[in-house]
Design a protein around this motif. Sequence first.
Motif, short mmCIF file in Angstrom:
data_model
loop_
_atom_site.label_atom_id
_atom_site.label_comp_id
_atom_site.label_asym_id
_atom_site.label_seq_id
_atom_site.Cartn_x
_atom_site.Cartn_y
_atom_site.Cartn_z
N SER A 136 0.83 -1.20 0.00
CA SER A 136 0.00 0.00 0.00
C SER A 136 0.86 1.26 0.00
O SER A 136 0.58 2.21 -0.74
CB SER A 136 -0.92 -0.01 1.22
OG SER A 136 -1.64 1.17 1.30
N LEU A 137 1.90 1.28 0.82
CA LEU A 137 2.80 2.43 0.85
C LEU A 137 3.54 2.59 -0.48
O LEU A 137 3.74 3.71 -0.96
CB LEU A 137 3.80 2.29 1.99
CG LEU A 137 3.21 2.39 3.40
CD1 LEU A 137 4.27 2.07 4.45
CD2 LEU A 137 2.62 3.77 3.63
N HIS A 138 3.93 1.48 -1.09
CA HIS A 138 4.62 1.54 -2.38
C HIS A 138 3.69 2.09 -3.46
O HIS A 138 4.10 2.95 -4.26
CB HIS A 138 5.12 0.15 -2.76
CG HIS A 138 5.90 0.12 -4.02
ND1 HIS A 138 7.16 0.68 -4.14
CD2 HIS A 138 5.61 -0.39 -5.26
CE1 HIS A 138 7.59 0.52 -5.37
NE2 HIS A 138 6.66 -0.13 -6.07
N VAL A 139 2.45 1.64 -3.48
CA VAL A 139 1.47 2.14 -4.46
C VAL A 139 1.24 3.63 -4.26
O VAL A 139 1.16 4.39 -5.23
CB VAL A 139 0.15 1.35 -4.35
CG1 VAL A 139 -0.97 2.03 -5.10
CG2 VAL A 139 0.33 -0.07 -4.86
N ARG A 140 1.14 4.05 -3.01
CA ARG A 140 0.92 5.47 -2.72
C ARG A 140 2.09 6.32 -3.23
O ARG A 140 1.89 7.36 -3.84
CB ARG A 140 0.73 5.67 -1.22
CG ARG A 140 0.31 7.07 -0.87
CD ARG A 140 0.08 7.23 0.61
NE ARG A 140 -1.01 6.38 1.04
CZ ARG A 140 -1.29 6.11 2.30
NH1 ARG A 140 -0.55 6.61 3.26
NH2 ARG A 140 -2.31 5.34 2.60
N MET A 193 4.19 5.52 -5.63
CA MET A 193 4.19 5.48 -7.10
C MET A 193 3.13 6.42 -7.66
O MET A 193 3.36 7.09 -8.68
CB MET A 193 3.93 4.06 -7.60
CG MET A 193 5.07 3.08 -7.35
SD MET A 193 6.55 3.50 -8.28
CE MET A 193 7.64 3.97 -6.97
N ASN A 194 1.97 6.52 -7.02
CA ASN A 194 0.93 7.44 -7.48
C ASN A 194 1.40 8.89 -7.35
O ASN A 194 1.10 9.72 -8.22
CB ASN A 194 -0.37 7.23 -6.70
CG ASN A 194 -1.13 6.02 -7.18
OD1 ASN A 194 -1.00 5.59 -8.33
ND2 ASN A 194 -1.92 5.44 -6.30
N ARG A 195 2.12 9.20 -6.28
CA ARG A 195 2.67 10.56 -6.14
C ARG A 195 3.65 10.87 -7.26
O ARG A 195 3.63 11.96 -7.84
CB ARG A 195 3.38 10.70 -4.79
CG ARG A 195 2.45 10.84 -3.63
CD ARG A 195 3.22 11.15 -2.35
NE ARG A 195 2.37 10.90 -1.21
CZ ARG A 195 2.74 10.22 -0.13
NH1 ARG A 195 3.97 9.75 -0.04
NH2 ARG A 195 1.92 10.03 0.86
N LYS A 196 4.53 9.91 -7.57
CA LYS A 196 5.48 10.11 -8.67
C LYS A 196 4.77 10.29 -10.00
O LYS A 196 5.16 11.13 -10.81
CB LYS A 196 6.45 8.93 -8.75
CG LYS A 196 7.48 8.91 -7.65
CD LYS A 196 8.43 7.74 -7.80
CE LYS A 196 9.44 7.70 -6.66
NZ LYS A 196 10.38 6.57 -6.80
N ILE A 197 3.74 9.51 -10.23
CA ILE A 197 2.97 9.62 -11.48
C ILE A 197 2.35 11.01 -11.58
O ILE A 197 2.39 11.65 -12.65
CB ILE A 197 1.89 8.53 -11.56
CG1 ILE A 197 2.54 7.17 -11.81
CG2 ILE A 197 0.86 8.83 -12.64
CD1 ILE A 197 1.58 5.99 -11.68
N ASN A 198 1.76 11.49 -10.49
CA ASN A 198 1.15 12.82 -10.51
C ASN A 198 2.18 13.91 -10.77
O ASN A 198 1.94 14.84 -11.54
CB ASN A 198 0.41 13.09 -9.19
CG ASN A 198 -0.85 12.29 -9.07
OD1 ASN A 198 -1.45 11.88 -10.07
ND2 ASN A 198 -1.27 12.02 -7.84
#
Length: 97
Positions: free
Chosen positions: A66-70, A72-77
């Motif tokens: 969950s922390l990794h996905v979060r 990665m989503n920040r980096k994508i944004n």
Amino acid sequence: MYLSLIITCLLLLLIIITAIQNSMPLDFKFLTWNFQISITALIFYSSLIGGAIVAVLASPKLMKKSLHVRSMNRKINKLNEKVLELEKRHNGGSQIE
């Protein structure tokens, strides 16, 4: 994910069928404890305790994912914002020329 859900449901169905067919009382002894319990209740509580153990053991891995996905989503944004900014610069510069 769906395969594990289907397998879990099938195992649960087998446990329920076994519990219903074997509902006679049983003398249960564990260390110094000695009590009478039905086989159905014993199967149910054993399954419940096993599920709780699996949930506790799986929690750290799920939290890490969950922390990794979060992150990665920040980096994508951030990368999407950079792409939009670069597109604006490129479109603005080509209109001047």
